[in-house]
Motif scaffolding. Structure first.
Motif, PDB file in Angstrom:
ATOM      1  N   LYS A 297       6.850  -4.917 -20.667  1.00 49.79           N
ATOM      2  CA  LYS A 297       7.573  -3.658 -20.808  1.00 49.79           C
ATOM      3  C   LYS A 297       8.853  -3.677 -19.975  1.00 49.79           C
ATOM      4  O   LYS A 297       9.935  -3.293 -20.424  1.00 49.79           O
ATOM      5  N   LYS A 298       8.704  -4.145 -18.748  1.00 53.25           N
ATOM      6  CA  LYS A 298       9.853  -4.189 -17.840  1.00 53.25           C
ATOM      7  C   LYS A 298      10.914  -5.151 -18.358  1.00 53.25           C
ATOM      8  O   LYS A 298      12.107  -4.873 -18.329  1.00 53.25           O
TER       9      LYS A 298
ATOM     10  N   LYS B  80      -4.837 -10.390 -16.465  1.00 52.35           N
ATOM     11  CA  LYS B  80      -5.199  -8.999 -16.652  1.00 52.35           C
ATOM     12  C   LYS B  80      -4.202  -8.372 -17.613  1.00 52.35           C
ATOM     13  O   LYS B  80      -3.004  -8.461 -17.419  1.00 52.35           O
ATOM     14  N   LYS B  81      -4.748  -7.742 -18.631  1.00 48.88           N
ATOM     15  CA  LYS B  81      -3.900  -7.241 -19.709  1.00 48.88           C
ATOM     16  C   LYS B  81      -2.783  -6.322 -19.238  1.00 48.88           C
ATOM     17  O   LYS B  81      -1.655  -6.441 -19.655  1.00 48.88           O
ATOM     18  N   ILE B  82      -3.168  -5.380 -18.356  1.00 51.76           N
ATOM     19  CA  ILE B  82      -2.197  -4.370 -17.960  1.00 51.76           C
ATOM     20  C   ILE B  82      -1.007  -4.984 -17.263  1.00 51.76           C
ATOM     21  O   ILE B  82       0.141  -4.649 -17.548  1.00 51.76           O
ATOM     22  N   THR B  83      -1.293  -5.898 -16.374  1.00 52.77           N
ATOM     23  CA  THR B  83      -0.213  -6.503 -15.623  1.00 52.77           C
ATOM     24  C   THR B  83       0.762  -7.169 -16.588  1.00 52.77           C
ATOM     25  O   THR B  83       1.972  -7.003 -16.480  1.00 52.77           O
TER      26      THR B  83
ATOM     27  N   ASN C 183      -9.016 -12.583 -10.291  1.00 53.74           N
ATOM     28  CA  ASN C 183      -7.744 -12.105 -10.810  1.00 53.74           C
ATOM     29  C   ASN C 183      -7.142 -13.098 -11.786  1.00 53.74           C
ATOM     30  O   ASN C 183      -6.113 -13.694 -11.535  1.00 53.74           O
ATOM     31  N   SER C 184      -7.823 -13.282 -12.887  1.00 51.06           N
ATOM     32  CA  SER C 184      -7.208 -14.134 -13.905  1.00 51.06           C
ATOM     33  C   SER C 184      -6.223 -13.279 -14.677  1.00 51.06           C
ATOM     34  O   SER C 184      -5.620 -12.384 -14.129  1.00 51.06           O
TER      35      SER C 184
ATOM     36  N   LEU D  74      -9.148  -5.297  -0.368  1.00 51.95           N
ATOM     37  CA  LEU D  74      -8.269  -4.988   0.760  1.00 51.95           C
ATOM     38  C   LEU D  74      -7.751  -3.557   0.657  1.00 51.95           C
ATOM     39  O   LEU D  74      -7.359  -3.099  -0.411  1.00 51.95           O
TER      40      LEU D  74
ATOM     41  N   MET E 121      -8.637  -4.576 -16.420  1.00 51.82           N
ATOM     42  CA  MET E 121      -7.237  -4.392 -16.793  1.00 51.82           C
ATOM     43  C   MET E 121      -6.265  -4.649 -15.647  1.00 51.82           C
ATOM     44  O   MET E 121      -5.107  -4.971 -15.874  1.00 51.82           O
TER      45      MET E 121
ATOM     46  N   CYS F 180       0.361  -3.915   3.424  1.00 55.70           N
ATOM     47  CA  CYS F 180       0.126  -4.580   2.148  1.00 55.70           C
ATOM     48  C   CYS F 180      -0.963  -5.633   2.317  1.00 55.70           C
ATOM     49  O   CYS F 180      -1.436  -5.874   3.421  1.00 55.70           O
ATOM     50  N   GLU F 181      -1.331  -6.277   1.204  1.00 52.70           N
ATOM     51  CA  GLU F 181      -2.407  -7.263   1.273  1.00 52.70           C
ATOM     52  C   GLU F 181      -2.046  -8.460   2.157  1.00 52.70           C
ATOM     53  O   GLU F 181      -2.903  -9.050   2.802  1.00 52.70           O
TER      54      GLU F 181
ATOM     55  N   PHE G  37       0.857  -1.191   0.000  1.00 45.27           N
ATOM     56  CA  PHE G  37       0.000   0.000   0.000  1.00 45.27           C
ATOM     57  C   PHE G  37       0.894   1.243   0.000  1.00 45.27           C
ATOM     58  O   PHE G  37       2.044   1.168   0.443  1.00 45.27           O
TER      59      PHE G  37
ATOM     60  N   GLU H 129     -11.070  -2.723 -13.534  1.00 44.28           N
ATOM     61  CA  GLU H 129     -10.875  -4.079 -13.034  1.00 44.28           C
ATOM     62  C   GLU H 129     -10.567  -5.059 -14.157  1.00 44.28           C
ATOM     63  O   GLU H 129      -9.889  -6.064 -13.935  1.00 44.28           O
TER      64      GLU H 129
ATOM     65  N   TYR I 286      -7.478  -8.524  -3.282  1.00 41.37           N
ATOM     66  CA  TYR I 286      -8.817  -8.990  -2.922  1.00 41.37           C
ATOM     67  C   TYR I 286      -8.702 -10.296  -2.152  1.00 41.37           C
ATOM     68  O   TYR I 286      -7.873 -11.151  -2.465  1.00 41.37           O
TER      69      TYR I 286
ATOM     70  N   CYS J 281       5.893  -7.023   3.653  1.00 43.19           N
ATOM     71  CA  CYS J 281       6.230  -5.593   3.654  1.00 43.19           C
ATOM     72  C   CYS J 281       7.023  -5.163   4.883  1.00 43.19           C
ATOM     73  O   CYS J 281       7.459  -4.017   4.973  1.00 43.19           O
TER      74      CYS J 281
ATOM     75  N   SER K  18     -17.334  -9.152  -6.304  1.00 41.45           N
ATOM     76  CA  SER K  18     -16.108  -9.924  -6.156  1.00 41.45           C
ATOM     77  C   SER K  18     -15.284  -9.785  -7.431  1.00 41.45           C
ATOM     78  O   SER K  18     -15.760  -9.291  -8.437  1.00 41.45           O
ATOM     79  N   THR K  19     -14.048 -10.221  -7.341  1.00 42.84           N
ATOM     80  CA  THR K  19     -13.179 -10.069  -8.504  1.00 42.84           C
ATOM     81  C   THR K  19     -12.483 -11.387  -8.786  1.00 42.84           C
ATOM     82  O   THR K  19     -12.260 -12.174  -7.882  1.00 42.84           O
TER      83      THR K  19
ATOM     84  N   LYS L 264       1.137  -6.568 -19.817  1.00 38.16           N
ATOM     85  CA  LYS L 264       1.763  -5.551 -20.635  1.00 38.16           C
ATOM     86  C   LYS L 264       2.915  -4.901 -19.872  1.00 38.16           C
ATOM     87  O   LYS L 264       3.975  -4.629 -20.424  1.00 38.16           O
ATOM     88  N   PHE L 265       2.644  -4.694 -18.596  1.00 37.42           N
ATOM     89  CA  PHE L 265       3.613  -4.009 -17.762  1.00 37.42           C
ATOM     90  C   PHE L 265       4.849  -4.874 -17.537  1.00 37.42           C
ATOM     91  O   PHE L 265       5.972  -4.403 -17.624  1.00 37.42           O
TER      92      PHE L 265
END
Lengths: 371, 164
Positions: B131-132, B122-125, B119-120, A181, A169, B88-89, A43, A167, A174, B73, B116-117, B127-128
Motif C-alpha cells: 500500500k505504501k 505476515k499478510k498484513i505487513t 515471524n514468517s 516484548l 496477520m 522499542c524492541e 513502542f 498473530e 518477540y 529509538c 511463541s511466535t 499488504k501494508f
C-alpha cells in the motif's frame, strides 16, 4: 425523563455483569489481557505521530481482514479515543473497557493541538462488552476479555483465539529469550495478566483482610482497588492479579490465579460464617441500615452508594435480604458511576445533580424490582 | 474476636509466637499501638512490586547510563530508569546485561516459557508495505519521475511474487 423502564436499563448493562455462576456472590468478574507490540515500530511512548498512525492502520486492517474478528469487533469500528469527549472516555473507563492511562493520555494529547483526521489511538469493543482491543495504549496492542463470575478458562480461551487470529496477520515484537516484548519490562514473556474482581466484605469486617492480602503479596500477586493501578479499594471490592509474566507458561498463570481465587473464596466464606454465628445482630443491623438508606436517601455520592451497595450485597449473598438480587445490585453498581449516570440520562450534570439523580435511580430500580 | 494481650483492646494487628522458659510456644497478640510501643512494627513487605523496583533504579544512575543509547529509538538507559518504560524492541538488546539484571529482579528469571511466535510472512505487513509503495509510486508518476515509478512497480511485483 422521570421513569425509565427497566428493560432499557438491562440493555445498557455490560454482559459481564450479568452474573449467573455459583460463585457470583463473591467473584464479580474474571479478566485476562495480553500485551503485544508490532515488530519494527517503536513502542507508543517513543513513536512519532505517523508511526502511531501506521500501527493503528495495520491493526485496524488485520481486524477487518479476519472474518471471525470482523464479525465480533467491527461493529464498534473502532472508537477513536482522541475524538471522545471526556465524559465518553470516563464512561468506557468505568466499564473497564479502557485503562485510566488511556483516558489521561488522550486528554493531554488533545490539549497539545488538534490533529486533523489522524487516527492514532482507539479501541474495539464487542457488543456484549466482554472483549476490548486497545490500540496504542502503553503497548501497541492491549486486548482483554472479561467474563462474568469466576471463569478464567473460557475467558483465556477467547483471548488466546483473538491473539492467534491477530498473530496470523501481524509481526509481533518477540525474542526467543524474553518472549513477547513490551514497553514495561514487567509485562514481558507471556504478556498475560489475569485479574479477578472479588468482593470480600466479611474479611474486611473480621479484620482478617490485611493478613490475607499480605499472604497474597508474598506469592507475587498484586491487590488493587476497583479501577486498577493506583486506585483505592472501595466497597470491599478488590482486584487481585498476577505480577509475574515471565518464566511461567500461560496455563500456569491461569492456574495460579484460579488457585488464589479459590482460596480467597474459601476464606471469605469462612469469615461470613463467623460473622453470622458470632455477630449476627450487628451484621444484620449494618446490612438493613444500608438497605434502608439506599431505599430512602435523596442524595447519594457515588462513593457512599458503592459502599452501601457493597454491604447490601453481603446481605443478599447471605440471604439476610431477599427482596433484591445480585444481578440488580450489579446493574446499580455500574449505573451509579458518574459518567455512566450522565450517559444513561443523556445529560451533563453537576456533582450535586448527579447525587440526586443517582439516589432516585437507585430507589426506582429497587422498588420496581419488589413489585 | 481476638484481643490485644497487653491492653485487652479487641484489635489485633500482630501475632508473635515466642518460646517461653519451659520451651513451650506461646502466642502474643498485640494491637497496633502496643505493637509499636514494643517495637514490633508491621511486617516489612519483603517483595517489591515491579513498579517499586523500577522506581528504585533511578536512584542508582551512573554517568555511563547517559551514554548507553539505543541505536534504533534513541532512548538512553538513564531515560529508561527515569520513566520505567523502554522505547522499542531493540532496547532489550542495547541495554543487555543491565536490563537483564532488572528483569531478573522483577520476574526472578530471565527465560520465557509459553507461547511463541514465528515471524514468517505476515499478510498484513506485506499488504501494508505494498500500500505504501503504491502511494509513493503514484507520487512519482505525478512528479513525472517515471524511472522511480518503474523501480517501485518492480519492487511491488517482487513482493507479490514472493508471497505466493
Amino acid at each position: 425523563m422521570k421513569n425509565i423502564p427497566l428493560s432499557l436499563i438491562n440493555e445498557l448493562i455490560p454482559s459481564w455483569l450479568d452474573n449467573k455462576t455459583a460463585d457470583s456472590s463473591i467473584v464479580l468478574s474474571s479478566r485476562v489481557r495480553y500485551a503485544r507490540n508490532l515488530s519494527g515500530y517503536p513502542f507508543p511512548n517513543r513513536a512519532s505521530q505517523s508511526e502511531l498512525q501506521q500501527v493503528f492502520e495495520m491493526i485496524n486492517q488485520a481486524i477487518h481482514d479476519q472474518k471471525n474478528l470482523r464479525s465480533i469487533l467491527s461493529e464498534s469500528a473502532p472508537v477513536s479515543i482522541d475524538k471522545l469527549t471526556e465524559l465518553q472516555a470516563e464512561f468506557l473507563l468505568e466499564r473497564h473497557l479502557i485503562s485510566p492511562d488511556f483516558v489521561q493520555k488522550s486528554a493531554s494529547r488533545k490539549n497539545l493541538k488538534s490533529t486533523k483526521e489522524v487516527r492514532v489511538r482507539g479501541v474495539f469493543i464487542n457488543v456484549g462488552e466482554t472483549i476490548s482491543v486497545m490500540i496504542n495504549e502503553e503497548d501497541h496492542l492491549r486486548m482483554q476479555v472479561i467474563m462474568p463470575g469466576f471463569n478464567f478458562k473460557q475467558g483465556f480461551e477467547q483471548l488466546n483465539q483473538l491473539d492467534n487470529n491477530l498473530e496470523s496477520m501481524l509481526c509481533y515484537a518477540y525474542s526467543p529469550r524474553y518472549g513477547y516484548l513490551t514497553a514495561c519490562p514487567s509485562n514481558i514473556g507471556t504478556g498475560l495478566r489475569a485479574s479477578v474482581l472479588i468482593h470480600l466484605p466479611a474479611l474486611v469486617l473480621t479484620r482478617e483482610i490485611e493478613k490475607v492480602l499480605r499472604a497474597v503479596w508474598q506469592i507475587h500477586f498484586m491487590v488493587r482497588g476497583l479501577y486498577g493501578e493506583g486506585t483505592e479499594t472501595k466497597g470491599y471490592f478488590f482486584q487481585v492479579s498476577n505480577t509475574l509474566s515471565l518464566g511461567q507458561s500461560e496455563d500456569e498463570i491461569i492456574e495460579g490465579i484460579e488457585k488464589i481465587t479459590q482460596e480467597l473464596i474459601a476464606y471469605e466464606e469462612k469469615s461470613r460464617d463467623y460473622l453470622l454465628t458470632n455477630m449476627k445482630s450487628e451484621i444484620e443491623d449494618k446490612i438493613f441500615r444500608a438497605y434502608a438508606l439506599l431505599n430512602s436517601a435523596r442524595l447519594l455520592t457515588s462513593e457512599e452508594a458503592l459502599n452501601l451497595l457493597a454491604t447490601v450485597r453481603l446481605g443478599v449473598a447471605t440471604q439476610i435480604i431477599r427482596e433484591t438480587s445480585l444481578n440488580t445490585l450489579n446493574k446499580i453498581m455500574i449505573l451509579l458511576r458518574p459518567a455512566n449516570l450522565q450517559i444513561f440520562y443523556n445529560q451533563k450534570m453537576t456533582p450535586g445533580e448527579r447525587d440526586e439523580k443517582r439516589a432516585s435511580l437507585i430507589r426506582q430500580i429497587l422498588s420496581e424490582q419488589k413489585n | 474476636m481476638k484481643q490485644c494481650s497487653l491492653c485487652q483492646k479487641p484489635e489485633v494487628s500482630v501475632v508473635i509466637t515466642t518460646i517461653d522458659k519451659d520451651g513451650k510456644a506461646c502466642e502474643l497478640a498485640l494491637c497496633k499501638e502496643c505493637a509499636s510501643k514494643k517495637g514490633v512494627g508491621e511486617i516489612k513487605k519483603t517483595i517489591l512490586a515491579p513498579q517499586e523496583i523500577l522506581a528504585e533504579l533511578h536512584d542508582k544512575i551512573s554517568a555511563d547510563d547517559h551514554k548507553l543509547i539505543c541505536s534504533s529509538c534513541g532512548l538512553s538507559y538513564a531515560a529508561f530508569t527515569k520513566a520505567g518504560r523502554l522505547g522499542c524492541e531493540t532496547c532489550y538488546e542495547t541495554f543487555g546485561n543491565k536490563l537483564e539484571a532488572v528483569i531478573k529482579r522483577i520476574h526472578g528469571t530471565t527465560t520465557h516459557i509459553g507461547k511463541s511466535t514465528t515471524n514468517s510472512k505476515k499478510k498484513i505487513t506485506e499488504k501494508f508495505v505494498i500500500k505504501k509503495l503504491q502511494a509513493s509510486m503514484k507520487n512519482a508518476i505525478a512528479g513525472e519521475d517515471y524511472e522511480k515509478a518503474a523501480s517501485i512497480r518492480d519492487r511491488i511485483r517482487k513482493i507479490k511474487e514472493q508471497s505466493k
